[in-house]
Design a protein around this motif. Structure first.
Motif, mmCIF file in Angstrom:
data_model
loop_
_atom_site.group_PDB
_atom_site.id
_atom_site.type_symbol
_atom_site.label_atom_id
_atom_site.label_comp_id
_atom_site.label_asym_id
_atom_site.label_seq_id
_atom_site.Cartn_x
_atom_site.Cartn_y
_atom_site.Cartn_z
ATOM 1 N N TYR A 1 31.180 32.005 -12.874
ATOM 2 C CA TYR A 1 31.871 33.012 -12.069
ATOM 3 C C TYR A 1 33.369 32.950 -12.352
ATOM 4 N N VAL B 1 36.693 33.833 -10.885
ATOM 5 C CA VAL B 1 37.114 34.119 -9.506
ATOM 6 C C VAL B 1 38.547 34.664 -9.413
ATOM 7 N N VAL C 1 29.814 33.153 -3.199
ATOM 8 C CA VAL C 1 29.583 31.783 -3.670
ATOM 9 C C VAL C 1 28.440 31.133 -2.885
ATOM 10 N N VAL D 1 33.354 27.639 -13.112
ATOM 11 C CA VAL D 1 34.372 28.568 -12.625
ATOM 12 C C VAL D 1 35.390 28.846 -13.724
ATOM 13 N N ALA E 1 40.043 29.446 -12.227
ATOM 14 C CA ALA E 1 40.176 28.611 -11.028
ATOM 15 C C ALA E 1 41.657 28.502 -10.693
ATOM 16 N N ARG F 1 40.889 24.712 -4.985
ATOM 17 C CA ARG F 1 39.611 24.506 -5.677
ATOM 18 C C ARG F 1 38.606 23.815 -4.753
#
Length: 236
Positions: A8, A10, A24, A34, A37, A47
């Motif tokens: 993902y 983000v 999530v 991720v 991040a 995080r």
């Protein structure tokens, strides 16, 4: 055991945080790779907050490069490390985060990458990432899985390099149309999960989450693969 490994981007948590939290959580991932991040102010705390959304913990990832691997209680974390990839000035510095986990006696080394928009850097980093992941996997007797934002589509050079060494999970057992970008009106599959033979693909595709949350959370859609090491190797 079926491992749920997700990827993902983000977007540094710059969008709708409550929507991101719900997405999530909906992933129900054992391992979450991720990209983008948080890497600036309070990056460790942010995080950690992202990981907590899914009941996960931060397992691997440097500040620079903006990639991380998060792991859940369904797996045992054995090792985590991060490496900066070759520098291509003045492009953004890229990295790989790698976590080695164990479930039911089987070890898996999971790497998270975010390749560049520049084709030369992207191709070089794809090869470097596979090599580094392979070295860690060999060191721990683990099966390698590589996931991330590839920034190109199936059949293009960097994607092809990865797919010749690991199997692109989505075509093996697709779920949904596979498109991951942009989140609003997706029409490109630029995020993917690649796994070695020995991990059979039960399914690979998107997550069942509120469409409004998927649009609001970030500019990419997540991808999740269910991988089962108890079944025969990948069928191509």
């Amino acid at each position: 055991m079926v491992l749920r490994i997700a990827s993902y981007n983000v977007r540094s948590m710059r969008d709708d945080i409550p929507a991101l939290e719900r997405v999530v959580a909906a992933l129900r991932a054992d391992v979450l790779c991720v990209q983008e991040a948080p890497r600036f102010l309070c990056w460790r705390r942010r995080r950690g907050r992202l990981a907590a959304f899914g009941g996960l913990s931060v397992a691997a990832g440097r500040r620079r490069g903006g990639v991380a691997v998060l792991t859940g209680p369904g797996v045992r974390l054995l090792h985590g490390e991060g490496h900066l990839l070759e520098s291509f000035f003045p492009l953004e510095r890229r990295a790989i985060a790698i976590a080695v986990v164990e479930a039911e006696g089987r070890r898996v080394a999971v790497g998270s990458i975010h390749l560049d928009l520049d084709e030369t850097a992207r191709r070089r980093h794809a090869g470097e990432a596979v090599r580094l992941l392979g070295e860690v996997a060999d060191r721990f007797g683990a099966l390698p899985v590589l996931a991330g934002d590839i920034n190109e589509q199936s059949g293009q050079p960097s994607w092809q390099h990865l797919a010749e060494r690991l199997t692109d999970c989505y075509p093996v057992s697709p779920r949904g149309d596979g498109f991951t970008f942009p989140a609003r009106g997706p029409h490109k599959r630029i995020d993917a999960i690649f796994a070695v033979a020995g991990l059979s693909v039960v399914s690979c595709g998107g997550v069942e989450a509120d469409p409004a949350d998927l649009v609001a959370a970030t500019d990419h859609l997540p991808v999740i693969a269910e991988l089962d090491h108890r079944l025969p190797g990948l069928q191509l």
